[in-house]
Motif scaffolding. Structure first.
Motif, PDB file in Angstrom:
ATOM      1  N   VAL A 113      45.876 -34.437 -28.451  1.00 49.45           N
ATOM      2  CA  VAL A 113      47.057 -33.675 -28.042  1.00 49.45           C
ATOM      3  C   VAL A 113      48.152 -33.801 -29.087  1.00 49.45           C
ATOM      4  CG1 VAL A 113      48.849 -33.422 -26.279  1.00 49.45           C
ATOM      5  CG2 VAL A 113      46.505 -34.027 -25.606  1.00 49.45           C
ATOM      6  N   SER A 114      48.678 -32.664 -29.521  1.00 52.60           N
ATOM      7  CA  SER A 114      49.855 -32.653 -30.379  1.00 52.60           C
ATOM      8  C   SER A 114      50.467 -31.251 -30.322  1.00 52.60           C
ATOM      9  CB  SER A 114      49.506 -33.056 -31.821  1.00 52.60           C
ATOM     10  OG  SER A 114      50.692 -33.314 -32.561  1.00 52.60           O
ATOM     11  N   THR A 115      51.349 -30.947 -31.258  1.00 54.76           N
ATOM     12  CA  THR A 115      51.997 -29.638 -31.281  1.00 54.76           C
ATOM     13  C   THR A 115      51.209 -28.685 -32.170  1.00 54.76           C
ATOM     14  OG1 THR A 115      53.401 -30.272 -33.147  1.00 54.76           O
ATOM     15  CG2 THR A 115      54.217 -30.752 -30.924  1.00 54.76           C
ATOM     16  N   PRO A 116      51.432 -27.390 -32.026  1.00 55.27           N
ATOM     17  CA  PRO A 116      50.589 -26.425 -32.755  1.00 55.27           C
ATOM     18  C   PRO A 116      50.632 -26.604 -34.278  1.00 55.27           C
ATOM     19  CG  PRO A 116      51.786 -25.327 -30.996  1.00 55.27           C
ATOM     20  CD  PRO A 116      52.323 -26.716 -31.055  1.00 55.27           C
ATOM     21  N   ARG A 117      51.810 -26.765 -34.862  1.00 56.51           N
ATOM     22  CA  ARG A 117      51.902 -26.853 -36.323  1.00 56.51           C
ATOM     23  C   ARG A 117      51.259 -28.136 -36.839  1.00 56.51           C
ATOM     24  NH1 ARG A 117      56.528 -27.774 -40.274  1.00 56.51           N
ATOM     25  NH2 ARG A 117      55.769 -26.760 -42.161  1.00 56.51           N
ATOM     26  N   ARG A 154      32.633 -32.758 -29.812  1.00 55.73           N
ATOM     27  CA  ARG A 154      33.154 -33.829 -28.955  1.00 55.73           C
ATOM     28  C   ARG A 154      34.664 -34.031 -29.102  1.00 55.73           C
ATOM     29  NH1 ARG A 154      28.542 -37.023 -30.980  1.00 55.73           N
ATOM     30  NH2 ARG A 154      26.798 -36.736 -29.542  1.00 55.73           N
ATOM     31  N   ILE A 155      35.302 -33.336 -30.039  1.00 55.12           N
ATOM     32  CA  ILE A 155      36.750 -33.481 -30.216  1.00 55.12           C
ATOM     33  C   ILE A 155      37.401 -32.124 -30.006  1.00 55.12           C
ATOM     34  CG2 ILE A 155      38.618 -34.117 -31.783  1.00 55.12           C
ATOM     35  CD1 ILE A 155      36.718 -35.991 -33.202  1.00 55.12           C
ATOM     36  N   ARG A 156      38.277 -32.069 -29.025  1.00 57.21           N
ATOM     37  CA  ARG A 156      38.999 -30.835 -28.727  1.00 57.21           C
ATOM     38  C   ARG A 156      40.471 -31.049 -29.055  1.00 57.21           C
ATOM     39  NH1 ARG A 156      41.004 -28.773 -22.939  1.00 57.21           N
ATOM     40  NH2 ARG A 156      41.829 -26.744 -23.569  1.00 57.21           N
ATOM     41  N   PHE A 157      41.089 -30.080 -29.702  1.00 53.73           N
ATOM     42  CA  PHE A 157      42.512 -30.153 -30.038  1.00 53.73           C
ATOM     43  C   PHE A 157      43.313 -29.344 -29.026  1.00 53.73           C
ATOM     44  CE2 PHE A 157      40.239 -31.060 -33.941  1.00 53.73           C
ATOM     45  CZ  PHE A 157      40.903 -32.201 -34.368  1.00 53.73           C
ATOM     46  N   VAL A 158      44.313 -29.996 -28.441  1.00 59.34           N
ATOM     47  CA  VAL A 158      45.110 -29.396 -27.377  1.00 59.34           C
ATOM     48  C   VAL A 158      46.546 -29.266 -27.865  1.00 59.34           C
ATOM     49  CG1 VAL A 158      45.897 -29.607 -24.991  1.00 59.34           C
ATOM     50  CG2 VAL A 158      43.625 -30.457 -25.640  1.00 59.34           C
ATOM     51  N   ALA A 159      47.025 -28.038 -27.969  1.00 56.44           N
ATOM     52  CA  ALA A 159      48.364 -27.776 -28.488  1.00 56.44           C
ATOM     53  C   ALA A 159      49.378 -27.677 -27.358  1.00 56.44           C
ATOM     54  CB  ALA A 159      48.358 -26.488 -29.309  1.00 56.44           C
ATOM     55  N   LEU A 160      50.435 -28.457 -27.439  1.00 57.06           N
ATOM     56  CA  LEU A 160      51.561 -28.367 -26.518  1.00 57.06           C
ATOM     57  C   LEU A 160      52.789 -27.959 -27.336  1.00 57.06           C
ATOM     58  CD1 LEU A 160      51.136 -31.589 -24.303  1.00 57.06           C
ATOM     59  CD2 LEU A 160      50.270 -29.279 -23.880  1.00 57.06           C
ATOM     60  N   GLY A 202      56.415 -32.315 -18.872  1.00 58.29           N
ATOM     61  CA  GLY A 202      55.930 -31.303 -17.932  1.00 58.29           C
ATOM     62  C   GLY A 202      54.607 -30.700 -18.353  1.00 58.29           C
ATOM     63  N   PRO A 203      54.487 -30.222 -19.590  1.00 56.52           N
ATOM     64  CA  PRO A 203      53.198 -29.672 -20.036  1.00 56.52           C
ATOM     65  C   PRO A 203      52.051 -30.683 -19.967  1.00 56.52           C
ATOM     66  CG  PRO A 203      54.952 -28.966 -21.512  1.00 56.52           C
ATOM     67  CD  PRO A 203      55.566 -29.939 -20.562  1.00 56.52           C
ATOM     68  N   LEU A 204      52.317 -31.944 -20.276  1.00 61.67           N
ATOM     69  CA  LEU A 204      51.243 -32.931 -20.186  1.00 61.67           C
ATOM     70  C   LEU A 204      50.827 -33.135 -18.734  1.00 61.67           C
ATOM     71  CD1 LEU A 204      49.499 -35.000 -21.806  1.00 61.67           C
ATOM     72  CD2 LEU A 204      51.127 -36.714 -21.007  1.00 61.67           C
ATOM     73  N   ALA A 205      51.814 -33.175 -17.824  1.00 66.77           N
ATOM     74  CA  ALA A 205      51.492 -33.330 -16.402  1.00 66.77           C
ATOM     75  C   ALA A 205      50.622 -32.169 -15.921  1.00 66.77           C
ATOM     76  CB  ALA A 205      52.783 -33.413 -15.588  1.00 66.77           C
ATOM     77  N   SER A 206      50.930 -30.954 -16.367  1.00 64.50           N
ATOM     78  CA  SER A 206      50.124 -29.787 -15.975  1.00 64.50           C
ATOM     79  C   SER A 206      48.719 -29.875 -16.540  1.00 64.50           C
ATOM     80  CB  SER A 206      50.806 -28.501 -16.469  1.00 64.50           C
ATOM     81  OG  SER A 206      52.067 -28.336 -15.855  1.00 64.50           O
ATOM     82  N   ILE A 252      53.173 -40.464 -15.389  1.00 63.71           N
ATOM     83  CA  ILE A 252      52.440 -39.222 -15.120  1.00 63.71           C
ATOM     84  C   ILE A 252      50.957 -39.524 -14.928  1.00 63.71           C
ATOM     85  CG2 ILE A 252      51.730 -37.013 -16.118  1.00 63.71           C
ATOM     86  CD1 ILE A 252      54.453 -36.980 -17.600  1.00 63.71           C
ATOM     87  N   ALA A 253      50.424 -40.374 -15.800  1.00 56.48           N
ATOM     88  CA  ALA A 253      49.005 -40.734 -15.693  1.00 56.48           C
ATOM     89  C   ALA A 253      48.712 -41.439 -14.371  1.00 56.48           C
ATOM     90  CB  ALA A 253      48.616 -41.618 -16.875  1.00 56.48           C
ATOM     91  N   ASP A 254      49.624 -42.311 -13.940  1.00 57.93           N
ATOM     92  CA  ASP A 254      49.427 -43.028 -12.672  1.00 57.93           C
ATOM     93  C   ASP A 254      49.275 -42.064 -11.507  1.00 57.93           C
ATOM     94  OD1 ASP A 254      49.518 -45.450 -13.939  1.00 57.93           O
ATOM     95  OD2 ASP A 254      51.579 -45.931 -13.343  1.00 57.93           O
ATOM     96  N   GLN A 255      50.026 -40.963 -11.536  1.00 57.15           N
ATOM     97  CA  GLN A 255      49.950 -39.986 -10.440  1.00 57.15           C
ATOM     98  C   GLN A 255      48.545 -39.396 -10.322  1.00 57.15           C
ATOM     99  OE1 GLN A 255      52.994 -37.061 -11.132  1.00 57.15           O
ATOM    100  NE2 GLN A 255      54.662 -38.552 -11.041  1.00 57.15           N
ATOM    101  N   HIS A 256      47.827 -39.386 -11.435  1.00 57.22           N
ATOM    102  CA  HIS A 256      46.480 -38.805 -11.445  1.00 57.22           C
ATOM    103  C   HIS A 256      45.402 -39.879 -11.579  1.00 57.22           C
ATOM    104  CE1 HIS A 256      48.239 -34.811 -11.661  1.00 57.22           C
ATOM    105  NE2 HIS A 256      49.012 -35.230 -12.640  1.00 57.22           N
ATOM    106  N   LYS A 257      45.796 -41.134 -11.394  1.00 52.91           N
ATOM    107  CA  LYS A 257      44.868 -42.268 -11.411  1.00 52.91           C
ATOM    108  C   LYS A 257      44.092 -42.350 -12.728  1.00 52.91           C
ATOM    109  CE  LYS A 257      44.419 -42.188  -6.378  1.00 52.91           C
ATOM    110  NZ  LYS A 257      43.499 -42.086  -5.226  1.00 52.91           N
TER     111      LYS A 257
END
Length: 485
Positions: A46-50, A65-71, A106-110, A137-142
């Motif tokens: 997880v990081s930002t697009p640029r 096995r590695i996915r890049f997630v842009a926030l 917020g975006p990470l929680a979503s 945030i992680a605790d909320q989702h165990k």
């Protein structure tokens, strides 16, 4: 996170990694991601697009096995448009980047909520020192969290956990010039007075992000299940046992996580942005050049740059200098002393663009490294057995410099103990001791080579990854057995 889940395989872990927005953090996080993926685990990075667009490519056999997630990074007043990493900013704007990063909660929680709803709950989130808002945030989702820390482990012990600081408060610079009471053995990892003043202000003081770096770190210490360290027992014997006791949870060395030279961005990038520094090195004699780089956040002044330049000129050696413009200068100001480049053109190159550091350190013409002693840069020097000329400024760098001096792999530039200033004569003397002076030069080079042989052992480094993997698996299995009982 479907792609990551698809690559996990039977019994594989699903891990989200989320580094601080600095390439000195993102590249080692990516290295850990590749090593986990090579063992059959799935990673969502997880990081930002640029920032994601500027990372080196993942080897084809690991890409499943590695996915890049842009926030996307939220806008923050005072933060320049398009600035998504510390390298995009002068040092005085970095705290605004932390404020912008905090807006990713917020975006990470979503992202986590969507994964859980789809039946793909991650096994772990591996986060950085400043992500104090991620564990709640992680605790909320165990989902358990681990912190991957890119600081000298001894400096983490020196800062200590919140409970130790509450028991033994340190409120003035003098308190940082002696070992803390919770370190039970003799320690030289303390600060000189000028370093202590900066440590207190930069790490314990409020900043533009609204929260001190130490408060962020303490929250991370307390809310994570374990801490992971870019280090190894050969470098810091006894330190991980002490940290585990202080933090009251496992402190796990992950090895030095050294990226290969091919990971130092791509060929077109270095040719266009640095003017072909490697081609310049190709024209220099073997083991003749000192590489000079003081990181992206060292608080250099114009006076510092001039003294460093004149010191390199006095030293009389070949040099390659990766120079960044200080925050307190404008683009019309001349960075270097009048006539410096003309006088040194035959033996020196100053590059104000991006320089491929790992490739430079690996080059046969490079003989030594004049460094600020950031832990990442210091580790990179180990891989190539380079002696060091050390000019530390921030955070843990003075401790690292003293530790490396004790190992006999380099010398520090002489500083005024009251204000930390240095001059051209101190620079020239330190460079000559490491690059020119017969017996001393040989001692530093020999000790650096011995450290390389001790630390840069791929089998030993893979064992550290195996031990980390076992820690991650052990908790997953404990959680699974608890949830099904």
């Amino acid at each position: 996170m479907a792609a990551a889940a698809d690559g996990a395989g039977a019994g594989g872990l699903e891990v989200v990694v989320f580094p601080w927005l600095a390439f000195g953090h993102m590249i080692p996080f990516l290295e850990l991601s590749k090593r986990l993926a090579a063992r059959g685990h799935a990673v969502a990075f997880v990081s930002t697009p640029r920032n994601l667009a500027r990372l080196p490519p993942v080897p084809a056999h690991l890409s499943a096995r590695i996915r890049f997630v842009a926030l996307p990074l939220p806008a923050v007043e005072g933060l320049p448009e398009g600035a998504e990493a510390t390298s995009d900013l002068p040092p005085d704007k970095v705290e605004l980047l932390k404020k912008a990063m905090d807006g990713l909660a917020g975006p990470l929680a979503s992202l986590l909520a969507d994964a859980v709803a789809a039946g793909r709950r991650p096994d772990w989130i591996i986060l950085d020192f400043c992500h104090h808002w991620v564990p709640p945030i992680a605790d909320q989702h165990k989902v358990p969290c681990a912190a991957l820390l890119f600081f000298h482990a001894a400096s983490m012990a020196f800062i200590g956990p919140r409970w130790a600081n509450d028991a033994h408060p340190r409120t003035k610079p003098e308190d940082f010039t002696v070992p803390p009471k919770w370190i039970p053995f003799p320690s030289t990892t303390v600060f000189l007075h000028h370093e202590a003043r900066r440590m207190l202000a930069d790490n314990f003081g409020e900043n533009a992000s609204g929260r001190s770096d130490t408060d962020r770190l303490w929250d991370v210490f307390e809310r994570c299940r374990l801490t992971i360290h870019r280090s190894c027992r050969e470098l810091e014997p006894g330190m991980f046992t002490l940290l585990s006791e202080l933090l009251r949870k496992p402190a796990v060395p992950a090895g030095i996580l050294l990226p290969g030279a091919t990971d130092d961005r791509d060929e077109d990038d270095w040719q266009s942005s640095s003017g072909g520094v490697l081609r310049w090195l190709d024209d220099q004699p073997p083991k003749s050049v000192v590489y000079v780089a003081l990181g992206s956040e060292a608080p250099l002044t114009l006076e510092n740059i001039h003294e460093l330049a004149l010191g390199l000129e006095l030293a009389g050696v070949r040099f390659l200098w990766a120079l960044r413009r200080p925050a307190d200068t404008n683009n019309k100001q001349e960075l270097l002393p009048a006539g410096f480049e003309e006088r040194t053109r035959a033996r020196g190159l100053v590059c104000t663009g991006w320089v491929p550091q790992v490739k430079v350190l690996a080059h046969g013409a490079t003989a030594a490294f004049l460094t600020h002693c950031g832990w990442g840069s210091t580790i990179e020097s180990f891989a190539f057995g380079l002696p060091l000329v050390m000019l530390p400024f921030l955070t843990d760098t003075p401790m690292i410099a003293r530790a490396m001096a004790e190992r006999g792999i380099g010398v520090q530039v002489a500083r005024d103990e009251s204000d930390g200033s240095f001059d051209k004569h101190g620079v020239a003397e330190a460079v000559r001791r490491v690059m020119v002076d017969g017996q001393g030069k040989e001692v530093f080079a020999t000790n650096a080579k011995k450290l390389k042989e001790l630390v840069v052992d791929e089998g030993r480094q893979e064992q550290y990854i195996h031990e980390l993997e076992e820690h991650l698996r052990r908790y997953k299995e404990a959680r699974s057995s608890t949830s099904t009982s």
